[in-house]
Enzyme design. Structure first.
Site, PDB file in Angstrom:
ATOM      1  N   GLU A 119       0.826  -1.229   0.000  1.00 32.65           N
ATOM      2  CA  GLU A 119       0.000   0.000   0.000  1.00 32.65           C
ATOM      3  C   GLU A 119       0.845   1.258   0.000  1.00 32.65           C
ATOM      4  O   GLU A 119       0.452   2.272   0.576  1.00 32.65           O
ATOM      5  CB  GLU A 119      -0.909   0.033   1.235  1.00 32.65           C
ATOM      6  CG  GLU A 119      -2.172  -0.718   1.097  1.00 32.65           C
ATOM      7  CD  GLU A 119      -2.816  -0.531  -0.261  1.00 32.65           C
ATOM      8  OE1 GLU A 119      -3.153  -1.554  -0.850  1.00 32.65           O
ATOM      9  OE2 GLU A 119      -2.942   0.606  -0.749  1.00 32.65           O
TER      10      GLU A 119
HETATM   11  C1  LIG Z   1       2.713  -9.794  -0.083  1.00 31.93           C
HETATM   12  C2  LIG Z   1       2.463  -8.656  -0.998  1.00 31.93           C
HETATM   13  C3  LIG Z   1       1.167  -8.331  -1.362  1.00 31.93           C
HETATM   14  C4  LIG Z   1       0.919  -7.301  -2.256  1.00 31.93           C
HETATM   15  N1  LIG Z   1      -0.362  -7.057  -2.671  1.00 31.93           N
HETATM   16  C5  LIG Z   1      -0.562  -6.205  -3.710  1.00 31.93           C
HETATM   17  C6  LIG Z   1      -1.851  -6.086  -4.309  1.00 31.93           C
HETATM   18  O1  LIG Z   1      -2.825  -6.705  -3.882  1.00 31.93           O
HETATM   19  N2  LIG Z   1      -1.979  -5.267  -5.385  1.00 31.93           N
HETATM   20  C7  LIG Z   1      -0.935  -4.562  -5.892  1.00 31.93           C
HETATM   21  O2  LIG Z   1      -1.115  -3.863  -6.876  1.00 31.93           O
HETATM   22  N3  LIG Z   1       0.289  -4.627  -5.325  1.00 31.93           N
HETATM   23  C8  LIG Z   1       0.510  -5.438  -4.260  1.00 31.93           C
HETATM   24  N4  LIG Z   1       1.755  -5.545  -3.692  1.00 31.93           N
HETATM   25  C9  LIG Z   1       2.826  -4.685  -4.174  1.00 31.93           C
HETATM   26  C10 LIG Z   1       3.208  -3.593  -3.178  1.00 31.93           C
HETATM   27  O3  LIG Z   1       2.197  -2.638  -3.079  1.00 31.93           O
HETATM   28  C11 LIG Z   1       4.582  -3.025  -3.612  1.00 31.93           C
HETATM   29  O4  LIG Z   1       5.541  -4.004  -3.272  1.00 31.93           O
HETATM   30  C12 LIG Z   1       4.917  -1.704  -2.937  1.00 31.93           C
HETATM   31  O5  LIG Z   1       4.052  -0.687  -3.357  1.00 31.93           O
HETATM   32  C13 LIG Z   1       6.345  -1.256  -3.222  1.00 31.93           C
HETATM   33  O6  LIG Z   1       6.677  -1.391  -4.579  1.00 31.93           O
HETATM   34  P1  LIG Z   1       7.977  -2.221  -4.989  1.00 31.93           P
HETATM   35  O7  LIG Z   1       8.014  -3.465  -4.202  1.00 31.93           O
HETATM   36  O8  LIG Z   1       8.034  -2.336  -6.454  1.00 31.93           O
HETATM   37  O9  LIG Z   1       9.197  -1.360  -4.497  1.00 31.93           O
HETATM   38  P2  LIG Z   1       9.972  -0.253  -5.354  1.00 31.93           P
HETATM   39  O10 LIG Z   1       9.016   0.706  -5.940  1.00 31.93           O
HETATM   40  O11 LIG Z   1      10.937  -0.918  -6.243  1.00 31.93           O
HETATM   41  O12 LIG Z   1      10.755   0.497  -4.203  1.00 31.93           O
HETATM   42  C14 LIG Z   1      11.937  -0.068  -3.583  1.00 31.93           C
HETATM   43  C15 LIG Z   1      12.362   0.856  -2.447  1.00 31.93           C
HETATM   44  O13 LIG Z   1      12.653   2.150  -2.953  1.00 31.93           O
HETATM   45  C16 LIG Z   1      11.881   3.138  -2.299  1.00 31.93           C
HETATM   46  N5  LIG Z   1      11.474   4.154  -3.304  1.00 31.93           N
HETATM   47  C17 LIG Z   1      10.942   3.942  -4.526  1.00 31.93           C
HETATM   48  N6  LIG Z   1      10.709   5.113  -5.128  1.00 31.93           N
HETATM   49  C18 LIG Z   1      11.076   6.088  -4.288  1.00 31.93           C
HETATM   50  C19 LIG Z   1      11.073   7.518  -4.337  1.00 31.93           C
HETATM   51  N7  LIG Z   1      10.607   8.202  -5.383  1.00 31.93           N
HETATM   52  N8  LIG Z   1      11.539   8.191  -3.257  1.00 31.93           N
HETATM   53  C20 LIG Z   1      11.982   7.523  -2.178  1.00 31.93           C
HETATM   54  N9  LIG Z   1      12.010   6.185  -2.082  1.00 31.93           N
HETATM   55  C21 LIG Z   1      11.573   5.477  -3.119  1.00 31.93           C
HETATM   56  C22 LIG Z   1      10.692   2.414  -1.689  1.00 31.93           C
HETATM   57  O14 LIG Z   1      10.216   3.058  -0.537  1.00 31.93           O
HETATM   58  C23 LIG Z   1      11.289   1.053  -1.381  1.00 31.93           C
HETATM   59  O15 LIG Z   1      11.870   1.049  -0.118  1.00 31.93           O
HETATM   60  C24 LIG Z   1       2.011  -6.552  -2.764  1.00 31.93           C
HETATM   61  C25 LIG Z   1       3.319  -6.844  -2.372  1.00 31.93           C
HETATM   62  C26 LIG Z   1       3.554  -7.891  -1.523  1.00 31.93           C
HETATM   63  C27 LIG Z   1       4.980  -8.224  -1.171  1.00 31.93           C
END
Ligand SMILES: Cc1cc2nc3c(=O)[nH]c(=O)nc-3n(C[C@H](O)[C@H](O)[C@H](O)COP(=O)(O)OP(=O)(O)OC[C@H]3O[C@@H](n4cnc5c(N)ncnc54)[C@H](O)[C@@H]3O)c2cc1C
Length: 592
Positions: free
Chosen positions: A435
């Site tokens: 989220e």
């Molecule tokens: C168990 C699980 C359930 C999930 N359920 C859903 C679901 O139902 N529907 C759905 O759509 N998604 C879902 N997700 C996805 C989840 O919402 C994302 O993992 C989350 O939003 C973070 O995206 P990412 O993992 O790609 O991290 P990334 O975007 O790759 O980010 C990696 C790190 O970089 C930081 N970061 C990225 N951009 C910036 C910035 N501009 N400034 C500062 N810091 C930054 C982030 O805070 C993070 O620490 C789920 C994930 C998991 C693991």
């Protein structure tokens, strides 16, 4: 094995003595008298302890399985799901026009906390459905509402939220899933989504996927995104289920926790989709779901902390190790229970003061949502919008920390499987990530929310704190133990806001480097305010000669602990913020 007991007395205290719900004037709150809330919460608490909690470890051990495109949930999940569905628990706060019970969001949040404490993975199936329901309810056409909502409210159909793709999580502007317009007004959706919670399972008859995709002509980035309903089974005009749509689960994710919830790769291979709201305005519609989901995730953090604390407390009362240095407490036993030791008490009080303060904060937030929606109060809407990233970020950050503290209380028994505490730690961890990570919540707070309404909303928050302090300063006990620390913490928060205003324009990194600290600082001030309000209510009950003095004395002692031992963290957060960008940005990327 862990157990779960519903926090019934605390819930009633918050609703009727702190928030005084029936006196608020919020439409629908007049029905929330003690008897009514007592009956609902007691029944929900029973379901949580007797139906959902026993399945928590089962779900963790078994996880979900995928075979020939069919996802099976752990043993017992289906019958528990049906029990909740038949009891009407899934549509508790949903619109009566679509079969819901129309109860306030506050009450459904209180119930939700218990269900999540008992079994977080299980509760996500209906949590996602609720989010999808809200997005369609707010942005869907009348036909879409009539077609999808009654079955979703009943739990016969479930819902999901499809944002994330392999190459984009935080940065949704990079979405590649395509939507091609068809002559009949529908769209063909093609692309792959990953980590979709409850994407496929055997609990409901149909799954209504809400999918973000790009339709032609929308431009680059998030501007070009639209929101679509993509049902697993196409719904016929008469409401019956038609053809299977071209959407399938391509795999299940192995993960650290919430094993009972299916985290799916979802493949859309030219699936039929139906636009929700306006073309290219999908982010707006999705935000309805995301804001609600963010509060829901905050509740998850709190709920895991709460159940972990309960079990840590039980352990600390029973486990015999060492003697109380000030005098033996258990002379007939070989040692005293570990709860006599100051360091064990410190850990327990960190847990207890967060859980009870966090619950008050969550209830207040839910009440603001009711005030915004039911009373159409724009100020309440603005305030909850400001507080949403704080509720999500602070409650999950500290909720996870609380599960780890609970694990520590159990020593080696917290690390091994038998006691089940380690599951709470593993399950709680995701709440800080999905989220929108907590880092992103803090950026939302500092980058957008602080400046909303030209800064008027944050000023209104400060006024609220100031007014409470002023109104109660005559009470000497309240002043020393609660109001003075709150005043000092609130000053730290204002100084941090001022620092951002003076230095963020010069260099945005001055603000972004301190955003996480600001979110935690803000959370502490909110819990400080909650504890001051709870202390006032507890003192009023004691002054009135309550027959349950032990409960109120415990509230006061726990509140004093929070103010003395947790709230001073605001000074550290402020110092970090005021150190600016230099310590964070000094290293070149190659220097790490
Ligand atoms: C168990 C699980 C359930 C999930 N359920 C859903 C679901 O139902 N529907 C759905 O759509 N998604 C879902 N997700 C996805 C989840 O919402 C994302 O993992 C989350 O939003 C973070 O995206 P990412 O993992 O790609 O991290 P990334 O975007 O790759 O980010 C990696 C790190 O970089 C930081 N970061 C990225 N951009 C910036 C910035 N501009 N400034 C500062 N810091 C930054 C982030 O805070 C993070 O620490 C789920 C994930 C998991 C693991």
């Amino acid at each position: 094995m862990p157990s779960y007991t519903a926090p019934f007395k605390d819930q009633q205290f918050l609703l009727h003595e702190v928030l005084k719900v029936t006196e608020t004037g919020i439409p629908g709150y007049d029905e929330l008298d003690r008897d009514f809330t007592g009956a609902v919460l007691e029944e929900a608490g029973k379901i949580a302890s007797e139906v959902l909690q026993p399945l928590n470890a089962v779900g963790d051990r078994q996880g979900c399985t995928l075979e020939n495109g069919v996802v099976r949930t752990p043993d017992g999940f289906k019958s528990a799901y049906d029990q909740l569905r038949e009891g009407g628990w899934m549509g508790l706060d949903a619109d009566p026009e679509y079969g819901g019970q129309g109860m306030p969001f506050l009450l459904s949040s209180a119930v939700g906390e218990m269900f999540v404490s008992a079994n977080m993975a299980f509760n996500m199936y209906q949590g996602l459905t609720h989010g999808a329901y809200s997005a369609i309810h707010t942005h869907g056409s009348d036909e879409q509402k009539a077609m999808y909502l009654p079955n979703m409210v009943e739990g016969r159909w479930s819902g999901t939220m499809n944002l994330t793709e392999p190459h984009c999580g935080t940065d949704l502007g990079l979405i590649r899933t395509k939507a091609e317009p068809q002559d009949d007004g529908s769209y063909l959706i093609t692309g792959s989504k990953i980590w979709i919670s409850a994407g496929e399972h055997d609990l409901s008859e149909n799954i209504i996927h809400l999918v973000l995709a790009k339709a032609p002509g929308g431009g680059e980035g998030t501007k070009g995104i639209s929101l679509f309903i993509v049902p697993k089974f196409i719904v016929n005009d008469d409401g019956s289920l038609g053809d299977r749509n071209a959407v399938s689960c391509g795999g299940l994710e192995e993960k650290m926790g919430i094993h009972g919830n299916a985290t799916c790769v979802m493949n859309y291979d030219g699936a039929k989709g139906f636009l929700v709201g306006e073309l290219h305005k999908g982010m707006r519609a999705m935000f309805t779901m995301m804001n609600e989901a963010r509060l829901g995730v905050g509740v998850q953090g709190l709920a895991q902390g709460s159940v972990a604390y309960q079990n840590a407390l039980g352990f600390a009362q029973d486990r015999l190790q060492g003697r109380d240095v000030t005098g033996v407490k258990n002379p007939d036993g070989p040692a005293d229970p570990i709860i006599v030791h100051p360091d064990v008490r410190r850990g327990l009080l960190d847990q207890k003061s967060f859980v009870e303060g966090g619950r008050a904060f969550m209830y207040w937030g839910a009440m603001l949502i009711d005030q915004a929606h039911r009373a159409e109060d724009a100020d309440a809407e603005a305030l909850i919008s400001l507080l949403t990233p704080v509720i999500k970020g602070f409650l999950t950050d500290k909720g996870f920390e609380t599960t780890v503290l609970a694990q520590q209380t159990l020593g080696g028994s917290g690390f091994t499987r038998e006691w089940g505490i380690e599951q709470f730690v593993r399950d709680a961890r995701i709440t800080m990530i999905y989220e929108g990570t907590n880092g992103i919540q803090s950026l939302d707070l500092v980058g957008r929310k602080l400046a909303q309404n030209g800064g008027k909303t944050v000023m209104a928050f400060f006024d609220l704190v100031k007014t409470f302090i002023k109104e109660n300063e005559g009470d000497a006990d309240l002043k020393d133990g609660f109001l003075d620390p709150l005043k000092s913490a609130s000053k730290d928060l204002q100084a941090a806001g001022m620092y951002f205003m003076q230095n963020g324009m010069k260099n945005p990194n001055n603000a972004l480097s301190g955003s996480y600290d600001f979110m935690l600082l803000f959370g502490h001030v909110c819990l400080g305010l909650m504890w001051a309000r709870m202390a006032k209510a507890a003192r009023a009950a004691l002054d009135a000669g309550s027959s349950d003095a032990a409960f109120y004395e415990s509230k006061l002692a726990t509140g004093r602990y929070y103010m003395a031992r947790q709230l001073p963290a605001t000074a550290t957060h402020l110092a970090r913020i005021q150190s600016g960008a230099d310590p964070v940005m000094a290293l070149d990327a190659s220097g790490f």
